[in-house]
Design a protein around this motif. Structure first.
Motif, short mmCIF file in Angstrom:
data_model
loop_
_atom_site.label_atom_id
_atom_site.label_comp_id
_atom_site.label_asym_id
_atom_site.label_seq_id
_atom_site.Cartn_x
_atom_site.Cartn_y
_atom_site.Cartn_z
N GLY A 1 0.93 -1.13 0.00
CA GLY A 1 -0.01 0.11 0.07
C GLY A 1 0.93 1.42 -0.05
N GLN A 2 0.23 2.21 -0.67
CA GLN A 2 1.04 3.58 -0.66
C GLN A 2 -0.04 4.79 -0.40
N LEU A 3 0.38 5.66 0.41
CA LEU A 3 -0.46 6.92 0.40
C LEU A 3 0.46 8.17 0.52
N GLY A 4 -0.17 9.50 0.08
CA GLY A 4 0.64 10.78 0.39
C GLY A 4 -0.23 11.97 0.30
N LEU A 5 0.00 12.93 0.95
CA LEU A 5 -0.86 14.29 0.64
C LEU A 5 0.23 15.09 -0.32
N PHE A 6 -0.29 15.38 -1.37
CA PHE A 6 0.32 16.48 -2.41
C PHE A 6 -0.26 17.67 -2.44
N LYS B 1 5.18 13.63 1.53
CA LYS B 1 5.92 12.61 1.95
C LYS B 1 5.14 11.27 1.43
N LEU B 2 5.79 10.32 1.19
CA LEU B 2 5.23 9.04 0.75
C LEU B 2 5.04 8.09 1.77
N HIS B 3 4.05 7.51 2.19
CA HIS B 3 3.91 6.41 3.38
C HIS B 3 3.67 5.14 2.50
N ILE C 1 8.55 5.47 5.60
CA ILE C 1 8.16 7.05 4.95
C ILE C 1 9.45 7.58 4.33
N MET C 2 9.06 8.08 3.05
CA MET C 2 10.12 8.74 2.20
C MET C 2 9.67 9.85 1.76
N ARG C 3 10.46 10.97 1.88
CA ARG C 3 10.25 12.15 1.27
C ARG C 3 10.53 12.42 -0.11
#
Length: 247
Positions: free
Chosen positions: A158-163, A220-222, A233-235
């Protein structure tokens, strides 16, 4: 925006949180969110946002319910197979919370209609299952200046992030996935519980952003590994050459 007595009682377990309080609840009530996709991700996001007291919720999905959806889409029932998902999701929200105004849209989002459908919202939450649609939604969010929570789940990952502006989702995936023939979970498979995990995490990210609670998670990508149960977490760096948000 004031809260009625029934709302104060309904949301009391949130309002009592010192980081959230009445101010956070009022911000949620005043907010409008568009959820793109009422599938596995959306079926976790929609009840979480409506239950939390979101003021307005738009649900966009042009699909009808299939029997193969039910293992990961608990908003729906076997007897509803063949009915439009957006309409079913709207019925669910109205039963759950009469204080959340819901607008079901029974259309697939495309480059031609995305601006019209997404304009006017405070946040977009994309839970669709293919890159081409996610890129259309992301590019439109950048163009309209609307924050985007993008969430995906496939197999055990799974992956999620706020852009919010740059970096955008296209900075992350690039330009190679704009065609409609990219793999989806129908081809690759997905564990039902994974979509609930990622969808609830995406809803939490959206609520934090709308209520202005906690650190700003934009950029950030979770990443979640369902086989180990671990998050990392990666930026994400902004791509100056990105055709959506680049300079």
């Amino acid at each position: 925006m004031s809260l009625k007595d029934e709302e104060l009682a309904r949301y009391s377990r949130q309002i009592v949180l010192p980081q959230f309080g009445g101010v956070g609840q009022q911000r949620l009530k005043a907010a409008s969110v568009c959820v793109v996709g009422a599938g596995g991700i959306g079926c976790a996001v929609i009840p979480a946002l409506a239950g939390a007291g979101l003021g307005h919720l738009t649900v966009i999905d042009g699909d009808i319910l299939d029997l193969s959806n039910l293992h990961r889409q608990p908003l729906y029932r076997s007897r509803e197979v063949g009915e439009p998902k957006a309409a079913l999701a709207g019925q669910f929200v109205r039963r759950l919370n009469p204080f959340t105004d819901v607008n079901p849209v029974e259309h697939r989002i495309t480059g031609d209609n995305a601006s019209d459908l997404l304009t006017g919202h405070d946040l977009i939450l994309d839970g669709t299952d293919n890159f081409a649609t996610r890129l259309v939604v992301s590019d439109t969010a950048v163009r309209l200046g609307i924050p985007l929570v993008s969430a995906a789940a496939v197999q055990f990952q799974g992956q999620l992030g706020l852009f919010r502006g740059a970096p955008c989702y296209r900075c992350f995936v690039g330009d190679a996935f704009d065609s409609d023939d990219c793999d989806t979970c129908a081809e690759l498979g997905v564990l039902g519980a994974l979509t609930g995990t990622v969808g609830n995490a995406a809803a939490l990210l959206a609520i934090r952003a709308l209520a202005q609670v906690g650190d700003d998670p934009a950029g950030k990508l979770h990443l979640f590994d369902g086989l180990t149960g671990e998050w990392r977490i990666m930026r994400l760096p902004a791509d100056p050459a990105c055709r959506a948000c680049g300079t």
